[in-house]
Design a protein around this motif. Structure first.
Motif, mmCIF file in Angstrom:
data_model
loop_
_atom_site.group_PDB
_atom_site.id
_atom_site.type_symbol
_atom_site.label_atom_id
_atom_site.label_comp_id
_atom_site.label_asym_id
_atom_site.label_seq_id
_atom_site.Cartn_x
_atom_site.Cartn_y
_atom_site.Cartn_z
ATOM 1 N N VAL A 1 43.040 62.613 10.979
ATOM 2 C CA VAL A 1 43.939 62.255 10.196
ATOM 3 C C VAL A 1 44.044 60.955 9.390
ATOM 4 C CG1 VAL A 1 46.374 62.284 9.203
ATOM 5 C CG2 VAL A 1 45.510 64.341 10.531
ATOM 6 N N ALA A 2 43.740 60.030 10.479
ATOM 7 C CA ALA A 2 43.606 58.559 10.232
ATOM 8 C C ALA A 2 42.494 58.154 9.399
ATOM 9 C CB ALA A 2 43.836 57.634 11.519
ATOM 10 N N ALA A 3 41.212 59.055 9.618
ATOM 11 C CA ALA A 3 40.018 58.498 8.912
ATOM 12 C C ALA A 3 40.334 58.973 7.695
ATOM 13 C CB ALA A 3 39.077 59.234 9.635
ATOM 14 N N ALA A 4 41.020 60.094 7.179
ATOM 15 C CA ALA A 4 40.999 60.580 5.889
ATOM 16 C C ALA A 4 42.551 60.053 5.273
ATOM 17 C CB ALA A 4 41.174 62.011 5.954
ATOM 18 N N SER A 5 43.219 59.062 5.818
ATOM 19 C CA SER A 5 44.351 58.680 5.303
ATOM 20 C C SER A 5 43.914 57.720 3.899
ATOM 21 C CB SER A 5 45.142 57.582 6.241
ATOM 22 O OG SER A 5 45.598 58.196 7.182
ATOM 23 N N TYR B 1 48.417 53.217 3.593
ATOM 24 C CA TYR B 1 49.120 52.828 4.766
ATOM 25 C C TYR B 1 50.083 53.791 5.429
ATOM 26 C CZ TYR B 1 51.748 49.459 7.756
ATOM 27 O OH TYR B 1 52.367 48.915 9.212
ATOM 28 N N ALA B 2 50.790 54.372 4.698
ATOM 29 C CA ALA B 2 51.864 55.470 5.082
ATOM 30 C C ALA B 2 51.474 56.407 6.183
ATOM 31 C CB ALA B 2 52.583 55.966 3.998
ATOM 32 N N LEU B 3 50.366 57.010 5.366
ATOM 33 C CA LEU B 3 49.730 58.216 6.238
ATOM 34 C C LEU B 3 48.996 57.816 7.202
ATOM 35 C CD1 LEU B 3 49.369 61.211 6.462
ATOM 36 C CD2 LEU B 3 47.241 61.140 5.114
ATOM 37 N N LEU B 4 48.790 56.515 7.314
ATOM 38 C CA LEU B 4 47.725 55.952 8.625
ATOM 39 C C LEU B 4 48.714 55.490 9.635
ATOM 40 C CD1 LEU B 4 45.171 54.819 10.159
ATOM 41 C CD2 LEU B 4 45.705 52.739 8.796
ATOM 42 N N ALA C 1 30.222 50.652 7.973
ATOM 43 C CA ALA C 1 30.809 51.704 7.262
ATOM 44 C C ALA C 1 32.231 51.653 7.108
ATOM 45 C CB ALA C 1 30.527 52.908 8.195
ATOM 46 N N GLY C 2 33.252 50.511 7.371
ATOM 47 C CA GLY C 2 34.589 50.904 7.043
ATOM 48 C C GLY C 2 35.288 51.384 8.217
ATOM 49 N N TRP C 3 36.455 50.884 8.189
ATOM 50 C CA TRP C 3 37.451 51.236 9.181
ATOM 51 C C TRP C 3 37.798 52.660 9.515
ATOM 52 C CZ3 TRP C 3 41.873 53.885 7.733
ATOM 53 C CH2 TRP C 3 42.377 53.832 6.503
ATOM 54 N N ARG C 4 37.370 53.566 8.385
ATOM 55 C CA ARG C 4 37.864 54.882 8.415
ATOM 56 C C ARG C 4 36.792 55.591 9.217
ATOM 57 N NH1 ARG C 4 41.056 56.546 4.516
ATOM 58 N NH2 ARG C 4 41.545 54.944 2.584
ATOM 59 N N ALA C 5 35.606 55.224 9.206
ATOM 60 C CA ALA C 5 34.403 55.519 10.272
ATOM 61 C C ALA C 5 34.692 55.212 11.636
ATOM 62 C CB ALA C 5 33.104 54.735 9.837
ATOM 63 N N VAL C 6 35.522 54.396 11.910
ATOM 64 C CA VAL C 6 35.886 54.107 13.192
ATOM 65 C C VAL C 6 36.896 55.165 14.055
ATOM 66 C CG1 VAL C 6 37.152 52.381 14.961
ATOM 67 C CG2 VAL C 6 35.789 51.597 13.171
ATOM 68 N N PHE C 7 37.842 55.741 13.128
ATOM 69 C CA PHE C 7 38.844 56.555 13.459
ATOM 70 C C PHE C 7 37.962 58.064 13.641
ATOM 71 C CE2 PHE C 7 41.777 53.575 11.791
ATOM 72 C CZ PHE C 7 42.522 53.513 12.943
ATOM 73 N N GLY C 8 37.138 58.014 12.664
ATOM 74 C CA GLY C 8 36.416 59.452 12.336
ATOM 75 C C GLY C 8 35.484 59.433 13.677
ATOM 76 N N THR C 9 35.004 58.539 14.248
ATOM 77 C CA THR C 9 34.124 58.512 15.267
ATOM 78 C C THR C 9 34.696 58.894 16.551
ATOM 79 O OG1 THR C 9 32.487 56.975 14.082
ATOM 80 C CG2 THR C 9 32.453 57.477 16.748
ATOM 81 N N LEU C 10 36.038 58.468 16.617
ATOM 82 C CA LEU C 10 36.762 58.440 17.880
ATOM 83 C C LEU C 10 37.002 60.092 17.938
ATOM 84 C CD1 LEU C 10 39.147 55.623 17.763
ATOM 85 C CD2 LEU C 10 37.688 56.191 19.660
#
Length: 385
Positions: A84-88, A91-94, A154-163
């Motif tokens: 969910v964080a990766a797709a936010s 700020y609110a959804l993250l 790749a940006g901060w979204r990739a970080v959460f997606g990888t986790l």
């Protein structure tokens, strides 16, 4: 040491990345989300507040079931929240995803500590707890720097997606490798109230709040602090976090070893005393990178030693209530994180970023006073196993 404790360490490693990654990519989050550094820093504050609340309530109310099953379920929620964080989109959804992430991480870390305590012998309990916390500090050596590199690429979204994807591997290994481990009946709401009513135990719990709170007044804003002093670019920041993580791994292991070696109450006194000095030295060492980096590593090593030291003290103080006391302490640690990150954010908003170590030192001095209160009484210290 039981090999399954190393598996728990690897699991906690992922939770440690999720907990600390916003600190490493704070400038990127601020820019990408269009918010201030202090606002982005609240992603760490809310994580710790929800973590503390979850750790306290869940462990107090969950008196039935199997630790292994609960740990697997928590890992599933962890993967979902990171997705969910990766797709936010903003700020609110993250922010909401961090709430869910914090709740799952609280259960992962708390259950890992409980399982490690159950698997270890009494003589190696401090080292077993310390080894679990090596997973968190180890995330600073490899996980957070790797996340920072991935963020640059790749940006901060990739970080959460990888986790989210990586969480599947420890889940499979835990399902195959861990035995069933029923929760102890002593971990009841009544046991929690009794543990909180114990004055010595409560003082030891507050050592965690004050010491970790003091640490996070600066640590939550370490990236901008290093940039202000060193003009550090992205590569230099990554190297600094890796060095800090090496120090943290060393400190987590040494904290457990020291607690077993010199005694739980002596270690409880020594840790905040040494940490207060190391944090007060940071502003003085900031005159040169050659002084600041070693000072940061000493500060980092001592900061990661507090959790195994306090938890070993609490377990030895009352082995029958070990689950309850560990649960309260995991919550206390993250109350400290939330308080420290929140107070640090106030100082950053007021343009006092470079003064945060002095506030942290004052909070750690309070931790030393609480440690003195926890171990007072010669006869009681002599009776502590």
């Amino acid at each position: 040491m039981d090999r399954r404790i190393y598996l728990l360490t690897a699991t906690v490693f992922l939770a440690g990345i999720a907990e600390n990654i916003c600190i490493g990519i704070l400038p990127s989050l601020s820019t990408g989300l269009g918010v201030s550094l202090a606002t982005a820093g609240q992603l760490t504050t809310v994580f710790s507040a929800i973590f503390a609340l979850t750790a306290l309530l869940a462990s107090a109310l969950l008196t039935r079931g199997d630790r292994k099953t609960l740990l697997l379920a928590a890992l599933g929620v962890f993967a979902l929240s990171n997705g969910v964080a990766a797709a936010s989109p903003g700020y609110a959804l993250l922010f909401g995803a961090r709430v869910l992430m914090a709740a799952s991480c609280a259960l992962v870390i708390q259950l890992a500590v409980m399982l490690a305590t159950a698997l270890a012998t009494p003589a190696t309990r401090g080292r077993a707890i310390g080894l679990v916390f090596v997973g968190i500090s180890g995330s600073l050596v490899l996980g957070v720097p790797a996340g920072m590199v991935l963020d640059q690429w790749a940006g901060w979204r990739a970080v959460f997606g990888t986790l989210a994807l990586l969480a599947l591997l420890p889940a499979a290994l835990l399902w195959r490798g861990l035995p069933r481990s029923p929760l102890q009946r002593t971990a009841s709401l009544r046991a929690y109230w009794q543990a909180l009513a114990d004055a010595r135990g409560l003082c030891a719990q507050l050592v965690s709040v004050a010491m970790i709170g003091g640490h996070f007044t600066l640590f939550a804003y370490l990236s901008p602090y290093l940039q202000a002093h060193l003009g550090a670019d992205a590569r230099a920041l990554t190297a600094c976090y890796a060095a800090f993580g090496v120090a943290g791994v060393t400190g987590a292991w040494l904290g457990g070893w020291c607690s077993d070696r010199i005694g739980a109450w002596r270690a409880l006194l020594a840790c905040p005393a040494a940490f207060c000095v190391s944090m007060a030295v940071l502003p003085l060492a900031a005159i040169s990178p050659w002084l600041l980096l070693p000072a940061l590593m000493v500060w980092g090593a001592i900061s990661w030693s507090v959790s195994p030291i306090v938890q070993n003290f609490l377990v030895r103080q009352s082995p029958a209530d070990a689950d309850a006391r560990i649960g309260i302490n995991v919550a206390a640690m993250h109350v400290g994180v939330a308080v420290g990150a929140g107070l640090g954010g106030v100082m950053v908003d007021r343009g006092a970023l470079l003064q945060t170590p002095w506030l942290g030192s004052a909070m750690v001095a309070l931790a030393f006073g609480l440690a003195l209160a926890a171990v007072r009484g010669r006869r009681w210290r002599a009776a502590l196993p």
